[in-house]
Design an enzyme around this catalytic site. Structure first.
Site: not given
Length: 208
Positions: A100-103, A141, A169, A171
């Site tokens: 996941c590119e956020h976390h 995703q 996920h 996260c």
């Protein structure tokens, strides 16, 4: 009557797309700096090899950066008639791991790819390779499914393509432990895909 050709893929890295080079020295230095930033000592014996291990792991997880997933399809095969391929080709249960590119935490699950062939088809392993290539980068995703669908559409030029992704996920597990076992489901569609494909995808969703 609509006919469906279906196969399932369950294991193994099979993407043979060209991989970009990673600056391993910079990656190792960055992990060391992160350990220092959180108050750890990267030189203590238990952590001495951790920066190298983490750098190697991320080199693998991000090996698809800069690589067009469509290249994993190779050269398409000529589709002689729907009598040979059916009206719908489905490759289901393609396992993947992405980040996941956020976390920068992993998300993993399966992708199901459906397409309605026109004049071109691809070997089934090539479809799985597209999924793996698209996964090997920081991802969302929702975009992941569209990346796969776009690659299939651009190379095979089918009547339509649909991709169903279900994943757990990291996260979500971290932020909401009670939802650690929950699965996110996304469906991406391009072109004119049959109602049967959508019904198959929704049936699988209800079976979760």
């Amino acid at each position: 009557m609509l006919s469906v050709t279906e196969a399932t893929v369950e294991s193994g890295p099979i993407c043979d797309s060209p991989q970009r080079s990673v600056n391993r020295a910079d990656a190792i230095a960055a992990v060391r700096q992160l350990l220092v930033a959180v108050g750890e000592d990267p030189d203590r014996p238990e952590l001495a090899r951790t920066p190298s291990r983490v750098a190697g792991m991320f080199s693998d997880l991000f090996s698809g950066i800069g690589v067009d997933p469509a290249t994993a399809l190779g050269t398409p095969l000529a589709n002689l008639s729907t009598d040979e391929t059916g009206d719908l080709v489905a490759l289901t249960g393609i396992r993947f791991t992405s980040v996941c590119e956020h976390h920068l935490l992993p998300f993993m699950g399966t992708a199901d790819v459906f397409y309605a062939p026109d004049q071109r088809i691809a070997g089934l392993s090539r479809i799985a390779a597209v999924v793996e290539s698209a996964a090997r980068r920081p991802q969302l995703q929702e975009r992941f499914g569209m990346d796969i669908a776009g690659a299939v559409m651009s190379v095979l030029q089918p009547h339509g393509v649909m991709v169903r992704v279900q994943a757990t996920h990291g996260c979500v597990a971290h932020a909401a432990p009670t939802a650690a076992d929950s699965r996110a489901v996304t469906i991406a569609r391009l072109g004119d895909i049959s109602a049967v494909a959508l019904q198959l995808a929704l049936r699988e969703t209800r079976d979760l």
